[in-house]
Design a protein around this motif. Structure first.
Motif, short mmCIF file in Angstrom:
data_model
loop_
_atom_site.label_atom_id
_atom_site.label_comp_id
_atom_site.label_asym_id
_atom_site.label_seq_id
_atom_site.Cartn_x
_atom_site.Cartn_y
_atom_site.Cartn_z
N ALA A 12 0.83 -1.21 0.00
CA ALA A 12 0.00 0.00 0.00
C ALA A 12 0.87 1.25 0.00
O ALA A 12 0.61 2.20 -0.77
CB ALA A 12 -0.93 -0.01 1.21
N LEU A 13 1.89 1.28 0.85
CA LEU A 13 2.77 2.44 0.90
C LEU A 13 3.57 2.58 -0.39
O LEU A 13 3.81 3.69 -0.87
CB LEU A 13 3.71 2.34 2.09
N GLN A 14 3.96 1.45 -0.94
CA GLN A 14 4.67 1.48 -2.22
C GLN A 14 3.81 2.11 -3.31
O GLN A 14 4.28 2.92 -4.12
CB GLN A 14 5.07 0.05 -2.61
N SER A 15 2.52 1.75 -3.32
CA SER A 15 1.59 2.33 -4.29
C SER A 15 1.38 3.81 -4.05
O SER A 15 1.28 4.60 -5.00
CB SER A 15 0.25 1.60 -4.21
N ALA A 16 1.32 4.19 -2.78
CA ALA A 16 1.04 5.58 -2.44
C ALA A 16 2.13 6.53 -2.93
O ALA A 16 1.85 7.69 -3.25
CB ALA A 16 0.86 5.73 -0.93
N VAL A 17 3.38 6.06 -3.00
CA VAL A 17 4.48 6.95 -3.39
C VAL A 17 5.03 6.63 -4.77
O VAL A 17 6.02 7.23 -5.20
CB VAL A 17 5.63 6.87 -2.35
N SER A 18 4.38 5.72 -5.48
CA SER A 18 4.93 5.25 -6.76
C SER A 18 5.06 6.34 -7.81
O SER A 18 5.92 6.26 -8.70
CB SER A 18 4.07 4.10 -7.31
N GLU A 19 4.23 7.36 -7.75
CA GLU A 19 4.27 8.43 -8.75
C GLU A 19 5.17 9.59 -8.34
O GLU A 19 5.27 10.59 -9.06
CB GLU A 19 2.85 8.96 -9.00
N ILE A 20 5.84 9.48 -7.20
CA ILE A 20 6.66 10.58 -6.70
C ILE A 20 8.13 10.29 -6.98
O ILE A 20 8.68 9.30 -6.48
CB ILE A 20 6.46 10.77 -5.18
N PRO A 21 8.80 11.08 -7.79
CA PRO A 21 10.21 10.84 -8.13
C PRO A 21 11.10 10.81 -6.89
O PRO A 21 10.98 11.66 -6.01
CB PRO A 21 10.57 12.03 -9.03
N GLY A 22 11.96 9.82 -6.81
CA GLY A 22 12.91 9.74 -5.70
C GLY A 22 12.36 9.14 -4.43
O GLY A 22 13.10 8.94 -3.46
N ALA A 23 11.05 8.85 -4.40
CA ALA A 23 10.45 8.28 -3.20
C ALA A 23 10.64 6.77 -3.18
O ALA A 23 10.76 6.13 -4.22
CB ALA A 23 8.97 8.63 -3.14
N GLY A 24 10.63 6.20 -1.98
CA GLY A 24 10.74 4.76 -1.84
C GLY A 24 9.98 4.28 -0.62
O GLY A 24 9.95 4.95 0.41
N ALA A 25 9.32 3.14 -0.76
CA ALA A 25 8.56 2.57 0.36
C ALA A 25 8.38 1.08 0.14
O ALA A 25 8.52 0.57 -0.98
CB ALA A 25 7.19 3.25 0.49
N GLY A 26 8.04 0.37 1.20
CA GLY A 26 7.82 -1.07 1.11
C GLY A 26 7.69 -1.67 2.49
O GLY A 26 7.54 -0.96 3.48
N GLY A 27 7.74 -3.00 2.55
CA GLY A 27 7.64 -3.67 3.84
C GLY A 27 6.81 -4.93 3.77
O GLY A 27 6.52 -5.46 2.69
N HIS A 28 6.41 -5.40 4.94
CA HIS A 28 5.60 -6.62 5.07
C HIS A 28 4.12 -6.30 5.01
O HIS A 28 3.71 -5.13 4.93
CB HIS A 28 5.90 -7.31 6.39
#
Length: 393
Positions: free
Chosen positions: A336-352
């Motif tokens: 969910a967090l990965q999807s939330a920031v996917s369109e933002i250049p330079g952003a990164g997120a992930g996890g379990h």
């Protein structure tokens, strides 16, 4: 004309006898070849079936020096694995340096390091590494410092998803709740006996010192919320193995450190200023100096009745730090967090599924939101998080 079957067999047997008598060396060579092949296959099978702890020990013994590298801002799980792998390396006379990037700010992490008296050095650039032989623990891709992308790890021990592998040794078990569980299994496989703080170590016996047993046990506890979240059967088995070596006094001091005023203030802000839509809660706690307060605030907000998924974010300097928690089967927090920031250049997120985090450059978030810097109010970012939690991205 057909011959009886027994006569045919006898004929073949006589032919074999004649052949062997006339070609003695060839027969002996074939026999030796068969024996060599059988022994080789046995050795291969034995090597394949070797416990992972034995494989790691052998890999460590092949190097004169190594660096055990933790992920940025190492937590108890990462630090426990680092000191345990370092101890195993010392047992095979390999020099060890424990290193990390980032900072150790969380009061629990600082207490862990202080109480167990850990010697670790900080890395800001790839040239700061004490050796070119890198063992990654609790992560599988080097990150957090300049030049990290150029590193090819010698070994990887991790329980997180990812594509990183080690050149010689790789052990990734994403079904485990803690990396400390994996490392504890190594020592059990190798026959190490955990010894308590007041015990006299048995002579001529491989032992697991109390500080390492205590660290590994707390590493498991901290990554599984005291064996209540994300556990596998292996976590309970590892704790049972480590128990006899645990220093209860040190364990209590690590588990109950003092909390800074800022952390309490951020937790309070998350609770009072949260925005709730359905069973999801999101809160922007604003600017702060201690980013470790954000995951702690997320943990706190998860105690609210009726809330099944939480995302907290705040800003330190030019970066937005995000942390999420979920006990909702509909929400895989890391994705969910990965999807939330996917369109933002330079952003990164992930996890379990139950836990995730990420970082977003403020300027990139502003541009992605189509606003001028002075007009951006985080509303676009908050809405995007809610959309991700609801699966609308």
């Amino acid at each position: 004309m057909e011959f009886p079957a027994d006569q045919s067999v006898q004929g073949l047997f006589r032919t074999a006898q004649v052949y062997s008598s006339e070609n003695t060396m060839l027969v002996v060579g074939a026999a030796l070849g068969t024996v060599v092949l059988a022994v080789s296959l046995w050795l291969v099978v034995r090597w394949i079936r070797r416990p992972m702890g034995a494989r790691l020990k052998r890999a460590l013994a092949k190097r004169d020096e190594i660096v055990v590298l933790m992920h940025p801002n190492p937590d108890p799980d990462a630090m426990a694995c680092a000191i345990a792998v370092g101890y195993l390396a010392e047992m095979v006379e390999t020099d060890v340096t424990l290193q990390y990037s980032g900072q150790i700010r969380h009061q629990e992490n600082r207490a862990f390091r202080t109480i167990l008296d850990l010697e670790m050095t900080r890395v800001e650039h790839v040239t700061d590494l004490a050796s070119s032989t890198i063992v990654l623990v609790d992560h599988n891709t080097p990150r957090g410092f300049d030049g990290a992308e150029r590193i090819e790890p010698y070994a990887v021990i991790d329980h997180h998803p990812g594509n990183g592998t080690g050149e010689v040794f790789t052990d990734k078990r994403t079904n485990y709740g803690a990396c400390s569980t994996i490392v504890a299994e190594y020592f059990e496989e190798l026959g190490a006996t955990p010894v308590g703080p007041d015990d006299i170590p048995p002579e001529d016996e491989f032992v697991l010192p109390s500080d390492i047993a205590t660290g590994l046990l707390y590493g498991i506890q901290s990554d599984t919320k005291h064996l209540t979240n994300g556990c596998s059967e292996a976590e309970f088995a590892a704790c049972a193995y480590l128990y006899q070596g645990v220093d209860e006094h040190r364990l209590d001091r690590i588990a109950n450190p003092q909390v800074s005023a800022e952390v309490l203030e951020i937790k309070s802000r998350a609770i009072t200023e949260r925005e709730v839509r359905g069973s999801f809660a999101v809160c922007n706690v604003g600017e702060l100096s201690n980013v470790d307060a954000i995951p702690q605030a997320a943990d706190e907000l998860m105690h609210l009745e009726g809330v099944t998924a939480v995302v907290i974010y705040g800003q330190k300097e030019d970066t937005i730090h995000v942390s999420g928690r979920s006990r909702d089967d509909r929400v895989h927090m890391g994705k969910a967090l990965q999807s939330a920031v996917s369109e933002i250049p330079g952003a990164g997120a992930g996890g379990h599924a139950r836990m995730g985090g990420g970082q977003v450059p403020v300027e990139s978030a502003v541009v992605a939101g189509g606003m001028e810097v002075g007009l951006w109010t985080n509303r676009e970012f908050t809405d995007g998080i809610f959309d991700a939690l609801n699966g609308n991205v």
